[in-house]
Design an enzyme around this catalytic site. Sequence first.
Site, PDB file in Angstrom:
ATOM      1  N   ASP A 104     -18.135  30.236  55.304  1.00 42.52           N
ATOM      2  CA  ASP A 104     -19.475  30.757  54.998  1.00 42.52           C
ATOM      3  C   ASP A 104     -20.452  29.592  54.905  1.00 42.52           C
ATOM      4  O   ASP A 104     -20.351  28.778  53.987  1.00 42.52           O
ATOM      5  CB  ASP A 104     -19.386  31.528  53.661  1.00 42.52           C
ATOM      6  CG  ASP A 104     -20.755  31.865  53.073  1.00 42.52           C
ATOM      7  OD1 ASP A 104     -21.732  31.922  53.832  1.00 42.52           O
ATOM      8  OD2 ASP A 104     -20.805  32.085  51.840  1.00 42.52           O
TER       9      ASP A 104
ATOM     10  N   GLU B  32      -5.864  44.750  73.548  1.00 43.25           N
ATOM     11  CA  GLU B  32      -5.062  45.144  72.384  1.00 43.25           C
ATOM     12  C   GLU B  32      -4.387  46.462  72.752  1.00 43.25           C
ATOM     13  O   GLU B  32      -5.001  47.530  72.674  1.00 43.25           O
ATOM     14  CB  GLU B  32      -5.949  45.341  71.148  1.00 43.25           C
ATOM     15  CG  GLU B  32      -5.107  45.660  69.914  1.00 43.25           C
ATOM     16  CD  GLU B  32      -5.840  46.432  68.817  1.00 43.25           C
ATOM     17  OE1 GLU B  32      -5.400  46.385  67.673  1.00 43.25           O
ATOM     18  OE2 GLU B  32      -6.850  47.112  69.128  1.00 43.25           O
TER      19      GLU B  32
ATOM     20  N   ASP C  18     -10.625  45.798  72.146  1.00 39.00           N
ATOM     21  CA  ASP C  18     -10.149  46.564  71.002  1.00 39.00           C
ATOM     22  C   ASP C  18      -9.593  47.914  71.463  1.00 39.00           C
ATOM     23  O   ASP C  18     -10.220  48.604  72.278  1.00 39.00           O
ATOM     24  CB  ASP C  18     -11.340  46.782  70.053  1.00 39.00           C
ATOM     25  CG  ASP C  18     -10.932  47.341  68.719  1.00 39.00           C
ATOM     26  OD1 ASP C  18     -10.198  46.657  67.996  1.00 39.00           O
ATOM     27  OD2 ASP C  18     -11.358  48.468  68.396  1.00 39.00           O
TER      28      ASP C  18
ATOM     29  N   ASP D 236     -23.668  33.367  51.225  1.00 39.69           N
ATOM     30  CA  ASP D 236     -23.723  34.732  50.686  1.00 39.69           C
ATOM     31  C   ASP D 236     -22.322  35.291  50.408  1.00 39.69           C
ATOM     32  O   ASP D 236     -22.168  36.481  50.159  1.00 39.69           O
ATOM     33  CB  ASP D 236     -24.482  35.665  51.657  1.00 39.69           C
ATOM     34  CG  ASP D 236     -23.799  35.725  53.027  1.00 39.69           C
ATOM     35  OD1 ASP D 236     -22.774  35.043  53.228  1.00 39.69           O
ATOM     36  OD2 ASP D 236     -24.302  36.475  53.895  1.00 39.69           O
TER      37      ASP D 236
ATOM     38  N   ASP E 217     -19.584  33.269  58.504  1.00 41.57           N
ATOM     39  CA  ASP E 217     -20.619  33.481  59.523  1.00 41.57           C
ATOM     40  C   ASP E 217     -20.410  32.529  60.703  1.00 41.57           C
ATOM     41  O   ASP E 217     -19.527  31.666  60.685  1.00 41.57           O
ATOM     42  CB  ASP E 217     -22.017  33.331  58.908  1.00 41.57           C
ATOM     43  CG  ASP E 217     -22.138  32.095  58.037  1.00 41.57           C
ATOM     44  OD1 ASP E 217     -21.670  31.037  58.493  1.00 41.57           O
ATOM     45  OD2 ASP E 217     -22.664  32.184  56.904  1.00 41.57           O
TER      46      ASP E 217
END
Length: 502
Positions: free
Chosen positions: A21, A244, A190, A25, A29
């Site tokens: 991060d 996947e 996915d 927050d 990211d």
Amino acid sequence: MDIPWWRDAVVYEIYVRSFADASGDGVGDLTGVRERLPYLQRLGVDAIWLTPFYPSPMADGGYDVADYRGVDPLFGTLADFESLVADAHDHGLRVLVDVVPNHSSSEHPWFQAALRGERRDRYIFRDTINNWQSTFGGPAWTKVADGQYYLHLFAPGQPDFNWRNPEVHAEFLDILRFWLDRGVDGFRIDVAMGLYKAEGLPDVGDQSFKSVSPVWGQPEVHDVYRDWRRLLDGYPGERMAVGEVWTDSSEDLALYVRPDELHQSFNFAWLQAPWSPTAFKKVIEDTLAAVPFATWVLSNHDVVRHRTRYDAADPGTGLARAKAALLTMLALPGSAYLYQGEELGLPEVTDLPDEARQDPVFFQSKGELPGRDGCRVPIPWTVDTPSYGFSPGGVEPWLPQPAMFAELSVEKQEGDAGSTLEFYRRALAHRRDLARSIPYTLEWLDSPEGALFFTRGPLTCAINCGLGPVHLPEHDAVLLSSGPLKRGLLPPDTAVWLRRDS
Ligand code: GLC
């Protein structure tokens, strides 16, 4: 033909929310990833795969995409993404991004329009429903205000697209172009065996991932990947796609990687294999017989971390087996996918408090299943609390980290020759020297009971899954072992790489 980069690549999965991060927050990211590129370069991987960072209400950790061409403010901006790709390339790392074609978020403008009664043919709306269940638990249908139902094979916030509508095809080709134009080297697809559902949506008895099912793996899906392959081939620089594909058959898996379809598909049979030389041998043989380019994976953001799986089967063996399985996997022909944190030997975090849990699996099973948060706990970079260097300042991360993370942190392990991290670095460095120069074939050697020995040219790999030590196969030098060798013998739960000069 030159060997394509992805044939032997080691790809490192970054679950972006939990890697690093930078913004402070408590959520990982893109800039956090960018700052850690030197770590990944030093680790010795060839590519990174970023899980979804697109605008999303996060009903399923970002696998519910509201805008396929943007970056969620939680993760940064499109400019941050572009800087990340440029820097990754400068560090010699390729970048794969996730594409989620089976379903969008219910916040996607197309679904919002559908809710208003416009263009429902982009999703699967029906007046009456079948008996299908959501993969996460509960019915796969949710009723909307006017009494129709829509299909969602995952969370209610993830409506399934209607791939029988050509508009969906055109939209996804355009989405792929959008990211290819921004320099990505490929895609992880996915639920690649989803997309089409059998005509008429018949009831099912068993809805698990099977090669023959009205829910998964319909033949039409292969036309989609033929189109995608043509698109990828039209770009310079060996762009690729990995699917996947959850299935119960290696022959079915092979269909997805025919020469005009996807370059690779995940091979979950390796991840699912029990600790047994016969099971390992069977998976390896079936895989190499079925697919031209094999892949291997032990952990990802959807399954219990492999250290903990091995421990559950035989308490106390987890880390040793995890390292031995890794060394064996890295000796196999094909490409290997690693999951962030496995290089630190992270276990599954099994004691997360219920109020911290975020995975829809936990909620949709009404708390019966713990869900997947335990493998998604933010990475410990330093020994300091509150976040072990995950977030700057005193910010608490989005999932709580256990106290044992201090000992497992990068800071603690770096430079300690006996650590899991330094073992991974050595293994990856050796593999990099070897992988592309040794034959893409494997020969079995006679192995004592409980063990499995194989060679690839000058490299011999031996793993001992039995209860007692075994003699090493013939060799000229020991390159690397996953644990100490005892008086020239290979102890249980240990693997070794050996060199043979002739
Ligand atoms: C894939 C993802 C998983 C997600 C599901 C639905 O299996 O890996 O995290 O929940 O698809 O998108």
